[in-house]
Design a protein around this motif. Structure first.
Motif, PDB file in Angstrom:
ATOM      1  N   CYS A 153       6.131  -8.150  -2.293  1.00 55.21           N
ATOM      2  CA  CYS A 153       4.963  -7.913  -1.421  1.00 55.21           C
ATOM      3  C   CYS A 153       4.953  -8.799  -0.190  1.00 55.21           C
ATOM      4  O   CYS A 153       4.739  -8.342   0.920  1.00 55.21           O
ATOM      5  N   GLU A 154       5.184 -10.082  -0.389  1.00 50.15           N
ATOM      6  CA  GLU A 154       5.041 -11.012   0.737  1.00 50.15           C
ATOM      7  C   GLU A 154       6.312 -11.112   1.575  1.00 50.15           C
ATOM      8  O   GLU A 154       6.319 -11.746   2.623  1.00 50.15           O
ATOM      9  N   GLY A 155       7.407 -10.532   1.092  1.00 51.35           N
ATOM     10  CA  GLY A 155       8.651 -10.567   1.848  1.00 51.35           C
ATOM     11  C   GLY A 155       9.194 -11.966   2.067  1.00 51.35           C
ATOM     12  O   GLY A 155       9.966 -12.212   2.991  1.00 51.35           O
ATOM     13  N   VAL A 177       4.530 -10.929  -6.995  1.00 47.00           N
ATOM     14  CA  VAL A 177       4.042 -12.103  -6.255  1.00 47.00           C
ATOM     15  C   VAL A 177       2.600 -11.888  -5.794  1.00 47.00           C
ATOM     16  O   VAL A 177       1.910 -12.838  -5.415  1.00 47.00           O
ATOM     17  N   SER A 178       2.155 -10.632  -5.824  1.00 46.70           N
ATOM     18  CA  SER A 178       0.793 -10.298  -5.391  1.00 46.70           C
ATOM     19  C   SER A 178       0.515  -8.854  -5.780  1.00 46.70           C
ATOM     20  O   SER A 178       1.415  -8.020  -5.770  1.00 46.70           O
ATOM     21  N   SER A 179      -0.751  -8.567  -6.111  1.00 46.70           N
ATOM     22  CA  SER A 179      -1.133  -7.208  -6.500  1.00 46.70           C
ATOM     23  C   SER A 179      -1.514  -6.354  -5.302  1.00 46.70           C
ATOM     24  O   SER A 179      -1.880  -5.191  -5.449  1.00 46.70           O
ATOM     25  N   GLN A 180      -1.463  -6.956  -4.133  1.00 45.64           N
ATOM     26  CA  GLN A 180      -2.050  -6.331  -2.944  1.00 45.64           C
ATOM     27  C   GLN A 180      -1.620  -4.888  -2.689  1.00 45.64           C
ATOM     28  O   GLN A 180      -2.455  -4.019  -2.451  1.00 45.64           O
ATOM     29  N   LEU A 181      -0.310  -4.621  -2.734  1.00 46.47           N
ATOM     30  CA  LEU A 181       0.154  -3.291  -2.347  1.00 46.47           C
ATOM     31  C   LEU A 181      -0.437  -2.229  -3.276  1.00 46.47           C
ATOM     32  O   LEU A 181      -0.787  -1.132  -2.840  1.00 46.47           O
ATOM     33  N   PHE A 200       3.568 -14.610  -9.600  1.00 47.10           N
ATOM     34  CA  PHE A 200       4.711 -15.486  -9.868  1.00 47.10           C
ATOM     35  C   PHE A 200       5.427 -15.803  -8.564  1.00 47.10           C
ATOM     36  O   PHE A 200       5.660 -14.910  -7.749  1.00 47.10           O
ATOM     37  N   ARG A 201       5.765 -17.050  -8.364  1.00 45.77           N
ATOM     38  CA  ARG A 201       6.494 -17.420  -7.146  1.00 45.77           C
ATOM     39  C   ARG A 201       7.610 -18.384  -7.512  1.00 45.77           C
ATOM     40  O   ARG A 201       7.370 -19.450  -8.095  1.00 45.77           O
ATOM     41  N   ALA A 202       8.815 -18.014  -7.106  1.00 45.19           N
ATOM     42  CA  ALA A 202       9.965 -18.879  -7.377  1.00 45.19           C
ATOM     43  C   ALA A 202      10.188 -19.833  -6.214  1.00 45.19           C
ATOM     44  O   ALA A 202      11.312 -20.087  -5.817  1.00 45.19           O
ATOM     45  N   GLU A 203       9.082 -20.368  -5.654  1.00 47.03           N
ATOM     46  CA  GLU A 203       9.255 -21.302  -4.536  1.00 47.03           C
ATOM     47  C   GLU A 203       9.466 -22.698  -5.097  1.00 47.03           C
ATOM     48  O   GLU A 203       8.871 -23.087  -6.085  1.00 47.03           O
ATOM     49  N   LYS A 204      10.337 -23.439  -4.430  1.00 44.42           N
ATOM     50  CA  LYS A 204      10.686 -24.747  -4.970  1.00 44.42           C
ATOM     51  C   LYS A 204       9.755 -25.821  -4.425  1.00 44.42           C
ATOM     52  O   LYS A 204      10.186 -26.881  -3.993  1.00 44.42           O
ATOM     53  N   HIS A 210       1.079 -26.166  -6.026  1.00 45.08           N
ATOM     54  CA  HIS A 210       1.933 -25.004  -6.303  1.00 45.08           C
ATOM     55  C   HIS A 210       2.283 -24.882  -7.778  1.00 45.08           C
ATOM     56  O   HIS A 210       2.711 -25.845  -8.412  1.00 45.08           O
ATOM     57  N   LEU A 211       2.140 -23.675  -8.300  1.00 38.48           N
ATOM     58  CA  LEU A 211       2.626 -23.341  -9.637  1.00 38.48           C
ATOM     59  C   LEU A 211       3.606 -22.187  -9.500  1.00 38.48           C
ATOM     60  O   LEU A 211       3.574 -21.447  -8.514  1.00 38.48           O
ATOM     61  N   SER A 212       4.456 -22.018 -10.492  1.00 33.54           N
ATOM     62  CA  SER A 212       5.367 -20.869 -10.480  1.00 33.54           C
ATOM     63  C   SER A 212       4.674 -19.636 -11.032  1.00 33.54           C
ATOM     64  O   SER A 212       5.023 -18.517 -10.703  1.00 33.54           O
ATOM     65  N   LEU A 217      -6.970 -13.928  -7.497  1.00 32.30           N
ATOM     66  CA  LEU A 217      -8.067 -12.981  -7.419  1.00 32.30           C
ATOM     67  C   LEU A 217      -7.898 -12.218  -6.116  1.00 32.30           C
ATOM     68  O   LEU A 217      -7.815 -12.827  -5.048  1.00 32.30           O
ATOM     69  N   GLU A 218      -7.787 -10.908  -6.223  1.00 33.45           N
ATOM     70  CA  GLU A 218      -7.559 -10.125  -5.006  1.00 33.45           C
ATOM     71  C   GLU A 218      -8.616  -9.039  -4.851  1.00 33.45           C
ATOM     72  O   GLU A 218      -9.061  -8.441  -5.825  1.00 33.45           O
ATOM     73  N   VAL A 219      -8.990  -8.832  -3.603  1.00 32.90           N
ATOM     74  CA  VAL A 219     -10.018  -7.854  -3.256  1.00 32.90           C
ATOM     75  C   VAL A 219      -9.437  -6.949  -2.173  1.00 32.90           C
ATOM     76  O   VAL A 219      -8.701  -7.422  -1.303  1.00 32.90           O
ATOM     77  N   GLY A 357      -6.285 -27.456   0.749  1.00 35.40           N
ATOM     78  CA  GLY A 357      -5.527 -26.753   1.790  1.00 35.40           C
ATOM     79  C   GLY A 357      -5.836 -25.278   1.741  1.00 35.40           C
ATOM     80  O   GLY A 357      -7.002 -24.881   1.647  1.00 35.40           O
ATOM     81  N   GLU A 358      -4.792 -24.431   1.749  1.00 34.20           N
ATOM     82  CA  GLU A 358      -5.022 -22.978   1.781  1.00 34.20           C
ATOM     83  C   GLU A 358      -5.541 -22.484   0.441  1.00 34.20           C
ATOM     84  O   GLU A 358      -4.863 -22.567  -0.564  1.00 34.20           O
ATOM     85  N   LEU A 359      -6.750 -21.923   0.462  1.00 35.96           N
ATOM     86  CA  LEU A 359      -7.349 -21.389  -0.757  1.00 35.96           C
ATOM     87  C   LEU A 359      -7.246 -19.868  -0.796  1.00 35.96           C
ATOM     88  O   LEU A 359      -7.086 -19.267  -1.867  1.00 35.96           O
ATOM     89  N   ILE A 360      -7.359 -19.247   0.379  1.00 38.72           N
ATOM     90  CA  ILE A 360      -7.376 -17.781   0.443  1.00 38.72           C
ATOM     91  C   ILE A 360      -6.566 -17.326   1.649  1.00 38.72           C
ATOM     92  O   ILE A 360      -6.569 -17.982   2.694  1.00 38.72           O
ATOM     93  N   LEU A 364      -6.538  -7.516   7.733  1.00 43.36           N
ATOM     94  CA  LEU A 364      -6.591  -6.061   7.819  1.00 43.36           C
ATOM     95  C   LEU A 364      -5.158  -5.591   7.659  1.00 43.36           C
ATOM     96  O   LEU A 364      -4.217  -6.308   7.990  1.00 43.36           O
ATOM     97  N   ARG A 365      -4.977  -4.374   7.133  1.00 42.54           N
ATOM     98  CA  ARG A 365      -3.625  -3.871   6.871  1.00 42.54           C
ATOM     99  C   ARG A 365      -3.255  -2.810   7.907  1.00 42.54           C
ATOM    100  O   ARG A 365      -4.116  -2.026   8.332  1.00 42.54           O
ATOM    101  N   GLU A 366      -1.995  -2.781   8.234  1.00 42.03           N
ATOM    102  CA  GLU A 366      -1.507  -1.730   9.150  1.00 42.03           C
ATOM    103  C   GLU A 366      -1.655  -0.383   8.452  1.00 42.03           C
ATOM    104  O   GLU A 366      -1.034  -0.144   7.419  1.00 42.03           O
ATOM    105  N   LEU A 412      -7.097 -14.840  -3.407  1.00 45.03           N
ATOM    106  CA  LEU A 412      -7.575 -16.210  -3.608  1.00 45.03           C
ATOM    107  C   LEU A 412      -6.777 -16.847  -4.730  1.00 45.03           C
ATOM    108  O   LEU A 412      -6.608 -16.248  -5.796  1.00 45.03           O
ATOM    109  N   GLY A 413      -6.253 -18.044  -4.488  1.00 44.43           N
ATOM    110  CA  GLY A 413      -5.533 -18.761  -5.535  1.00 44.43           C
ATOM    111  C   GLY A 413      -6.537 -19.298  -6.542  1.00 44.43           C
ATOM    112  O   GLY A 413      -7.240 -20.264  -6.277  1.00 44.43           O
ATOM    113  N   PHE A 414      -6.616 -18.615  -7.700  1.00 42.16           N
ATOM    114  CA  PHE A 414      -7.682 -18.922  -8.657  1.00 42.16           C
ATOM    115  C   PHE A 414      -7.588 -20.352  -9.177  1.00 42.16           C
ATOM    116  O   PHE A 414      -8.600 -21.031  -9.341  1.00 42.16           O
TER     117      PHE A 414
END
Ligand code: 4AD
Ligand code: MG
Length: 442
Positions: A153-155, A177-181, A200-204, A210-212, A217-219, A357-360, A364-366, A412-414
């Motif tokens: 999703c996030e590319g 990585v996200s339910s958005q699509l 799930f994110r495999a970011e190091k 950060h958690l893996s 929570l997505e709206v 830091g970044e919580l949400i 808008l989507r194309e 939102l990162g729960f």
């Protein structure tokens, strides 16, 4: 439960009652003729005090599970004591004295018994109930979206790939990585949807944020063409949560386990500020200027936590980021706020908050087929070139072909929200069984 015993004191006229309590021994104090044991059963962070004879307390030790029958009168005067499961004091790893978070992370199976961790379990459950009611009241539909997906999703290339059993799905699949699509597809049928889903994110990123594996929570809302309704909903949602927590016993218990009195004061102040002070909103371009004047330098890097913590001292919605910093699906900004270099921006926002830091993140989507296809091709997503994404995201493009709608949403990162609302310093404490880079032990 111990909670109901402790919180509904006997009226004076009422005689003491006979009760049976089951739970775990938190401590035992042996005096000459009598012993006191603190028993907790997880219904509250506060233990109940049992008064026992020397003989009754003989086999009691910290960590043991017990069943005690006796007379309840602000203490439990034990009549019958039964040890259900022993805990050998020579090997039981939890101790009454302070044990560091790092050490306790090696004991995830026992850590929920620590009052602060017990409290977080209650808080998490309570927040979910409040959110559920919040969304029901506003006619949102709660949806479930898949965990196994064919796309990223996030590319950002931070996907975990499923490799076994070999070729099970014919082509590689990933943990979402996200339910958005998927929410976008659902919102094109039921216009107001939400989900609370693992991501799930495999970011190091070996950080306190950060958690893996985490919950998001997505709206997603259809028929909107500005960010305003999303931003208003978020403020309303977080304020509703804080109102519910800060006026409840759970809030008091949260303050009592946050660390010390100073930390409790800071957290209570945070709740109050969030309810009373207006939340800020600023474009990314403006934010960069504010940052450069704050640090009296011309060249500045965008710095999330500094912005929320020092410049605004509270939550701030930063909107209209440069397109190059954001994923493929975002709609271009309608406002004419180019980046300082004159580049394009997108109709998005991040909610930044102090400490976390970044919580949400939202946008808008194309919703226009040609524009979306062009953007995907520009980013090498190979749609229409017979590449991997052609198949995996064809459905996403097709949504723009048949009854397309303007829409937008956020994630939102729960677990970060838990940190923010409960004053938890490291996200590895906000989750009972955390997974992060290099660690998945229990
Ligand atoms: O900003 P992100 O990557 O946005 C999305 O995934 C969008 N598709 C969401 C949407 O619009 N529906 O992630 C959303 C939030 C972040 O703001 C952050 O709070 C949290 O998810 N997050 C993490 N939390 C814990 N550990 C990680 N590794 C996280 N990565 C993102
Ligand atoms: Mg983001």
């Amino acid at each position: 439960t111990i909670s109901s015993l402790l919180h509904s004191p006997l009226s004076d006229e009422k005689a003491a009652e006979t009760v049976t309590v089951t739970g775990w021994v938190r401590s035992v104090r042996r005096m000459k003729n009598v012993s006191f044991a603190h028993i907790s059963d997880g219904s509250t962070i506060h233990p109940l005090q049992a008064v026992l004879t020397k003989e009754q307390s003989e086999n009691l030790s910290m960590g043991a599970s017990v069943k005690i029958m006796g007379e309840w009168k602000e203490e439990l005067l034990a009549e019958k004591v039964e040890v259900l499961g022993e805990a050998n004091p020579l090997s039981y790893p939890l101790q009454k004295k302070y044990q560091t978070p790092e050490f306790l992370r090696t004991l995830l199976h026992l850590r929920p018994r620590i009052p602060a961790n017990t409290n977080l379990l209650h808080l998490r459950s309570n927040i979910i109930s409040t959110l559920t009611a919040f969304f029901v009241e506003r006619s949102f539909i709660q949806c479930h979206t898949p965990i196994i997906t064919p796309s990223d999703c996030e590319g950002a290339g931070e996907v975990f790939t499923i490799t076994r059993p070999e070729n099970f799905f014919g082509a590689p699949k990933y943990l979402t990585v996200s339910s958005q699509l998927y929410l976008e597809a659902l919102t094109a049928a039921v216009p107001k949807v939400w989900t609370l889903s693992p991501a799930f994110r495999a970011e190091k990123s070996d950080t306190a944020r950060h958690l893996s594996e985490f919950y998001m929570l997505e709206v997603e809302i259809a028929f909107i063409d500005t960010l305003d309704p999303l931003i208003a909903l978020i403020e309303d949602m977080v304020k509703t949560l804080i109102r519910s927590i800060s006026t409840s016993r759970l809030g008091k218990e949260t303050l009592s386990v946050v660390g010390d009195e100073d930390k409790a004061r800071v957290l209570e102040g945070r709740w109050k500020d969030l309810l009373e002070r207006p939340w800020s909103r600023i474009t990314y371009t403006e934010a960069i200027s504010r940052l450069s004047s704050a640090v009296e330098r011309k060249e500045v890097q965008f710095h999330e936590r500094f912005l929320a913590q020092t410049v605004f001292d509270g939550p701030v919605f930063v909107t209209d980021y440069p397109k190059s910093l954001k994923p493929f699906y975002m709609l271009p900004s309608t406002s004419t706020t180019p980046t300082l270099e004159g580049g394009e921006t997108v109709a998005c926002f991040d909610l930044l908050v102090p400490a976390v830091g970044e919580l949400i993140g939202g946008s808008l989507r194309e919703h226009r087929y040609d524009e979306l296809l062009a953007e995907m091709r520009k980013r090498g997503m190979a749609v229409g070139d017979g590449g991997e994404d052609e198949e995996s995201l064809r459905w996403y493009l097709e949504l723009r072909k048949w009854g397309s709608i303007k829409h937008g949403g956020f994630g939102l990162g729960f677990d970060r929200l838990m940190c923010y609302l409960a004053g938890v310093e490291n996200i590895r404490e906000a989750v009972a069984f955390p997974r992060w880079v290099g660690r998945c032990d229990c």
